[in-house]
Write a protein that holds these residues in place. Structure first.
Motif, mmCIF file in Angstrom:
data_model
loop_
_atom_site.group_PDB
_atom_site.id
_atom_site.type_symbol
_atom_site.label_atom_id
_atom_site.label_comp_id
_atom_site.label_asym_id
_atom_site.label_seq_id
_atom_site.Cartn_x
_atom_site.Cartn_y
_atom_site.Cartn_z
ATOM 1 N N GLY A 209 0.767 -1.247 0.000
ATOM 2 C CA GLY A 209 0.000 0.000 0.000
ATOM 3 C C GLY A 209 0.788 1.282 0.000
ATOM 4 O O GLY A 209 0.259 2.342 -0.330
ATOM 5 N N GLU A 210 2.065 1.243 0.374
ATOM 6 C CA GLU A 210 2.900 2.450 0.406
ATOM 7 C C GLU A 210 4.286 2.104 -0.122
ATOM 8 O O GLU A 210 4.784 0.995 0.095
ATOM 9 C CB GLU A 210 3.022 2.990 1.843
ATOM 10 N N SER A 211 4.904 3.058 -0.776
ATOM 11 C CA SER A 211 6.211 2.819 -1.381
ATOM 12 C C SER A 211 7.325 2.901 -0.337
ATOM 13 O O SER A 211 7.272 3.706 0.590
ATOM 14 C CB SER A 211 6.482 3.842 -2.484
ATOM 15 N N LEU A 212 8.333 2.065 -0.514
ATOM 16 C CA LEU A 212 9.498 2.050 0.380
ATOM 17 C C LEU A 212 10.751 2.581 -0.292
ATOM 18 O O LEU A 212 11.776 2.739 0.366
ATOM 19 C CB LEU A 212 9.788 0.610 0.822
ATOM 20 N N ARG A 213 10.684 2.823 -1.590
ATOM 21 C CA ARG A 213 11.893 3.161 -2.351
ATOM 22 C C ARG A 213 11.733 4.474 -3.103
ATOM 23 O O ARG A 213 10.636 4.833 -3.543
ATOM 24 C CB ARG A 213 12.204 2.072 -3.387
ATOM 25 N N SER A 220 13.173 5.104 1.056
ATOM 26 C CA SER A 220 12.406 6.329 1.252
ATOM 27 C C SER A 220 12.559 6.787 2.701
ATOM 28 O O SER A 220 13.099 6.063 3.551
ATOM 29 C CB SER A 220 10.930 6.089 0.946
ATOM 30 N N ILE A 221 12.078 7.984 2.994
ATOM 31 C CA ILE A 221 12.132 8.477 4.370
ATOM 32 C C ILE A 221 11.372 7.535 5.300
ATOM 33 O O ILE A 221 11.818 7.243 6.412
ATOM 34 C CB ILE A 221 11.560 9.912 4.449
ATOM 35 N N LEU A 222 10.216 7.041 4.836
ATOM 36 C CA LEU A 222 9.430 6.104 5.642
ATOM 37 C C LEU A 222 10.250 4.858 5.956
ATOM 38 O O LEU A 222 10.301 4.410 7.118
ATOM 39 C CB LEU A 222 8.148 5.730 4.900
ATOM 40 N N ALA A 223 10.893 4.276 4.948
ATOM 41 C CA ALA A 223 11.698 3.068 5.154
ATOM 42 C C ALA A 223 12.847 3.336 6.116
ATOM 43 O O ALA A 223 13.166 2.500 6.977
ATOM 44 C CB ALA A 223 12.228 2.560 3.819
ATOM 45 N N LYS A 224 13.474 4.502 5.998
ATOM 46 C CA LYS A 224 14.584 4.846 6.895
ATOM 47 C C LYS A 224 14.111 4.974 8.332
ATOM 48 O O LYS A 224 14.779 4.510 9.264
ATOM 49 C CB LYS A 224 15.229 6.165 6.450
ATOM 50 N N LEU A 234 12.669 -4.995 4.813
ATOM 51 C CA LEU A 234 11.406 -4.463 4.302
ATOM 52 C C LEU A 234 11.304 -4.739 2.803
ATOM 53 O O LEU A 234 12.107 -4.223 2.023
ATOM 54 C CB LEU A 234 11.320 -2.956 4.566
ATOM 55 N N PHE A 235 10.330 -5.563 2.409
ATOM 56 C CA PHE A 235 10.138 -5.910 1.004
ATOM 57 C C PHE A 235 8.971 -5.107 0.441
ATOM 58 O O PHE A 235 7.863 -5.140 0.982
ATOM 59 C CB PHE A 235 9.848 -7.401 0.844
ATOM 60 N N SER A 236 9.213 -4.399 -0.657
ATOM 61 C CA SER A 236 8.172 -3.604 -1.300
ATOM 62 C C SER A 236 7.385 -4.475 -2.277
ATOM 63 O O SER A 236 7.921 -5.427 -2.858
ATOM 64 C CB SER A 236 8.808 -2.425 -2.046
ATOM 65 N N THR A 237 6.100 -4.145 -2.446
ATOM 66 C CA THR A 237 5.242 -4.878 -3.383
ATOM 67 C C THR A 237 4.405 -3.895 -4.195
ATOM 68 O O THR A 237 4.224 -2.747 -3.801
ATOM 69 C CB THR A 237 4.287 -5.830 -2.639
ATOM 70 N N TYR A 238 3.905 -4.383 -5.318
ATOM 71 C CA TYR A 238 2.953 -3.608 -6.121
ATOM 72 C C TYR A 238 1.900 -4.573 -6.645
ATOM 73 O O TYR A 238 2.229 -5.652 -7.153
ATOM 74 C CB TYR A 238 3.656 -2.913 -7.304
ATOM 75 N N ALA A 239 0.638 -4.206 -6.499
ATOM 76 C CA ALA A 239 -0.454 -5.070 -6.984
ATOM 77 C C ALA A 239 -1.718 -4.239 -7.091
ATOM 78 O O ALA A 239 -1.788 -3.122 -6.583
ATOM 79 C CB ALA A 239 -0.670 -6.246 -6.036
ATOM 80 N N SER A 240 -2.720 -4.812 -7.755
ATOM 81 C CA SER A 240 -4.038 -4.167 -7.792
ATOM 82 C C SER A 240 -5.099 -5.222 -8.046
ATOM 83 O O SER A 240 -4.807 -6.307 -8.577
ATOM 84 C CB SER A 240 -4.109 -3.091 -8.889
#
Length: 429
Positions: A209-213, A220-224, A234-240
């Protein structure tokens, strides 16, 4: 459990997808009222569509097309539908997606190989921190994928840090599936209740739901903010919902891997033409193996880049980079083009911000205006100036900022009928 086709050569993958495309076109021409009519009206002979490049002969499908003709996209009678799901309605009215028994098997396969991509193995225990109700496809997909993989699932659902920690300490999951910003609330709760989160069983989080990169794959600031405190991968995903397919990062964190047996991807410009290699454009997908509601050249609305350089993991599939933003959410502010994800990430830089809402409207001159509403436990002119200075330094613009009460903002961010927090409101006509 890496499918052989994902380790095949680029040319072999292309030939495989072209055969699958031919099968899809025949299926649509026989079973889809919408696409059958479109082929006839546009005088498209599907026999002439032999390569992936030939897809350009076919018009794109938009969200509006599905909203206005939802029933005509179904390829099976309604008694064949086993599960009903709807899109979140972020960019308009929600759309109904029914799944057949075969579609549920495909969904389980998709998540199983996606989880393997991110390191989950048979026997691992995974805590699901997302809803399975409210016609939400993702939560069901995660459960089915873990079941197919032979991993254990703890179905805790969304929210409630106390309950999440109770389950973590009791059942000792190795993985979490969670919205990354909620991990900050998990950390806050743990610190307030003397829980040593770095000594817990959790090693990795599949983030949704939110980007990490950033675009160069740096955190990203969130990931940091998460990684600075909690030593987890932390593994990022993309789907719909529309594509019933996920793109998960592998252990090299260089974008979400495509599953060529499940989906064809294109990156298109404003004129629906392919962008040059390495350029950003709108992700456009064609689903493979979907029985109830397959889609042909569907424009997702998400602006991304594809990455095709070899990945050290051994997969030869293209990878989807971080979402730059949604096409309909693009903002032109004082000569600068902005997308909400960049603003969300900047606001997460400030620990004094409890929650925020970005509102976009049109002023009397017909141009875009940005108002950021912020709830803080320590509102001050100094914090407001820091936020404006940070925006000016990073994005070259200074939006309007105002403080509001946390309970007032929460009513907007967490409406009763929404499956996702609403942190962006587009009030433009």
């Amino acid at each position: 459990m890496i499918p052989a086709i994902e380790k095949a050569s680029v040319q072999e993958i292309k030939q495989f997808q072209e055969e699958k495309l031919k099968e899809l076109l025949v299926y649509l021409s026989e079973h889809s009222p919408y696409y059958k009519a479109m082929f006839e009206n546009k005088k498209i002979d599907i026999e002439t569509i032999k390569t992936l490049e030939d897809l350009r002969k076919i018009p794109v499908t938009t969200k509006t097309d599905i909203q206005e003709n939802n029933d005509a996209f179904f390829c099976v009678p309604m008694h064949k539908i086993i599960d009903y799901a709807t899109t979140s309605g972020t960019l308009g009215d929600p759309v109904t997606f029914g799944l057949t028994d075969k579609d549920l098997d495909r969904l389980a396969y998709n998540e199983a190989i996606s989880f393997v991509c991110s390191g989950i193995q048979e026997g691992d225990v995974v805590q699901l921190m997302t809803t399975m109700d409210r016609r939400f496809m993702a939560g069901l997909a995660y459960f089915l994928g873990l079941r197919k993989l032979g991993a254990g699932a703890i179905r805790v659902g969304a929210g409630i840090p106390e309950l999440q920690w109770d389950s973590i300490l009791k059942y000792k999951p190795k993985y979490l599936i969670a919205v990354p910003s909620f991990l900050l609330k998990m950390i806050e709760y743990a610190e307030s209740n003397n829980i040593d989160y770095n000594a817990s069983s959790v090693e990795s989080v599949i983030c949704i739901g939110e980007s990490l990169r950033n675009q160069d794959f740096s955190p990203s600031i969130l990931a940091k903010r998460i990684a600075d405190k909690w030593n987890v991968k932390l593994f990022s995903t993309y789907a719909s919902t529309e594509m019933s397919t996920a793109f998960n990062e592998c252990e090299h964190f260089q974008g979400g891997h495509q599953h060529p047996e499940l989906i064809i991807t294109e990156i298109l410009d404003e004129g629906n033409q392919p962008v040059k290699q390495g350029e950003s454009g709108e992700l456009t997908i064609t689903t493979l193996g979907v029985e109830a509601l397959p889609l042909l050249r569907f424009k997702t609305g998400d602006i991304v880049k594809l990455h095709s350089e070899p990945c050290p993991c051994g997969r030869n599939t293209v990878r989807v980079g971080p979402v730059l933003g949604r096409k309909q959410h693009m903002i032109k502010y004082k000569g600068t083009t902005l997308y909400p994800p960049a603003m969300h990430d900047l606001l997460r830089f400030f620990e004094g911000i409890q929650s925020h809402l970005i509102e976009i409207s049109t002023n009397d001159l017909g141009t875009d205006e940005i108002l950021i509403k912020i709830a803080s436990d320590q509102p001050s002119e100094e914090l407001m100036n820091q936020i404006k200075d940070h925006f000016r330094a990073k994005l070259r613009v200074t939006p309007k900022v105002e403080f509001v009460a946390q309970d007032e903002l929460a009513k907007i961010i967490f409406p009763p009928m929404s499956r996702k927090p609403i942190t962006f409101l587009d009030k433009r006509p």
